[in-house]
Motif scaffolding. Structure first.
Motif, PDB file in Angstrom:
ATOM      1  N   THR A  32       3.958   5.595  -5.300  1.00 18.97           N
ATOM      2  CA  THR A  32       3.927   5.622  -6.771  1.00 18.97           C
ATOM      3  C   THR A  32       2.880   6.624  -7.237  1.00 18.97           C
ATOM      4  OG1 THR A  32       4.516   3.271  -6.799  1.00 18.97           O
ATOM      5  CG2 THR A  32       3.674   4.201  -8.814  1.00 18.97           C
ATOM      6  N   ARG A  33       1.697   6.576  -6.573  1.00 14.66           N
ATOM      7  CA  ARG A  33       0.631   7.511  -6.950  1.00 14.66           C
ATOM      8  C   ARG A  33       1.061   8.945  -6.669  1.00 14.66           C
ATOM      9  NH1 ARG A  33      -3.822   5.882  -3.783  1.00 14.66           N
ATOM     10  NH2 ARG A  33      -3.767   3.982  -4.934  1.00 14.66           N
ATOM     11  N   LYS A  34       1.732   9.139  -5.530  1.00 12.81           N
ATOM     12  CA  LYS A  34       2.183  10.479  -5.168  1.00 12.81           C
ATOM     13  C   LYS A  34       3.215  10.982  -6.174  1.00 12.81           C
ATOM     14  CE  LYS A  34       3.951  12.987  -1.230  1.00 12.81           C
ATOM     15  NZ  LYS A  34       4.524  12.977   0.065  1.00 12.81           N
ATOM     16  N   ILE A  35       4.178  10.131  -6.537  1.00 13.96           N
ATOM     17  CA  ILE A  35       5.213  10.522  -7.530  1.00 13.96           C
ATOM     18  C   ILE A  35       4.538  10.804  -8.881  1.00 13.96           C
ATOM     19  CG2 ILE A  35       7.176   9.663  -8.840  1.00 13.96           C
ATOM     20  CD1 ILE A  35       8.069   8.185  -6.294  1.00 13.96           C
ATOM     21  N   ASN A  67       0.826  -1.199   0.000  1.00 16.06           N
ATOM     22  CA  ASN A  67       0.000   0.000   0.000  1.00 16.06           C
ATOM     23  C   ASN A  67       0.867   1.259   0.000  1.00 16.06           C
ATOM     24  OD1 ASN A  67      -2.529  -0.984  -0.107  1.00 16.06           O
ATOM     25  ND2 ASN A  67      -2.877  -0.990   2.100  1.00 16.06           N
ATOM     26  N   LYS A  68       1.911   1.201   0.774  1.00 20.28           N
ATOM     27  CA  LYS A  68       2.800   2.350   0.827  1.00 20.28           C
ATOM     28  C   LYS A  68       3.481   2.541  -0.504  1.00 20.28           C
ATOM     29  CE  LYS A  68       3.855   2.688   5.630  1.00 20.28           C
ATOM     30  NZ  LYS A  68       4.777   2.914   6.635  1.00 20.28           N
ATOM     31  N   LEU A  69       3.833   1.455  -1.146  1.00 22.13           N
ATOM     32  CA  LEU A  69       4.479   1.536  -2.443  1.00 22.13           C
ATOM     33  C   LEU A  69       3.503   2.104  -3.472  1.00 22.13           C
ATOM     34  CD1 LEU A  69       7.095   0.932  -3.919  1.00 22.13           C
ATOM     35  CD2 LEU A  69       6.237  -1.343  -4.375  1.00 22.13           C
TER      36      LEU A  69
END
Length: 199
Positions: free
Chosen positions: A9-12, A3-5
């Motif tokens: 990824t979504r944030k980047i 989830n953090k990944l």
């Protein structure tokens, strides 16, 4: 962790999209400004070209009008000169021919002219009038010839005569063309004044 990944990824991804959108907006804004500047420059240049073309057209029109005015004045002047020349010729030619064909008048002028050359003269007469002049002068022609005057007859002289020293250093011309030219130059200004009011 997954989830953090995904969140990272979504944030980047979102930051990349946002940054790309900002850069695209800047690029698009710069492009719009550049396009506006180019359009303004093109308008200014087009206005200058139109202004210059109008100025050139106005100058060409003024030159053409001036040329037409000058040409018309020259044409009118030439027509006036031709009319005056024709009238003057009619007025002058007939009387001059009458005077030049008067053998006694020509004879008097020749005698007076010969007096000033002290018999050292060459006299040129019209070939067409040779017999009539010999008949008119008769024995006087023989006296003139025996006195040392050289007499010639020339086909180019239609009327009148030419006289000068025997050495041919100069000739004084009293031909009908000379008299006509003299009277035409005398009559032409008066004819123009009479016809056109001195213009």
């Amino acid at each position: 962790m997954e989830n953090k990944l995904q969140e990272l990824t979504r944030k980047i991804y979102n930051e990349g999209v946002e940054k790309a959108e900002q850069e695209a907006a800047v690029i698009l804004d710069n492009a719009r400004k550049e396009a506006a500047a180019l359009t303004a420059k093109a308008r200014t240049e087009a206005e200058e070209i139109v202004k210059q073309a109008r100025a050139n057209a106005d100058e060409m029109l003024r030159n053409a009008q001036s040329e037409v005015r000058m040409s018309s004045k020259q044409a009118i002047s030439a027509i006036r000169q031709q009319i005056a020349g024709l009238i003057t010729a009619k007025v002058v030619e007939s009387p001059v021919k009458d005077v030049i064909s008067d053998k006694s008048f020509i004879g008097d002028i020749i005698r007076k002219a010969l007096e000033h050359f002290n018999q050292d003269a060459a006299l040129i007469l019209p070939a067409a009038d040779q017999q009539s002049l010999e008949k008119y002068f008769g024995t006087r022609l023989n006296q003139v010839l025996s006195g040392g005057v050289e007499v010639k007859f020339d086909d180019r002289i239609k009327g009148g005569f030419k006289i000068g020293p025997k050495d041919n250093s100069y000739l004084i011309s009293f031909t009908d063309e000379d008299f006509q030219a003299f009277f035409r130059s005398f009559m032409r200004p008066r004819t123009i004044n009479l016809l056109f009011g001195g213009e």
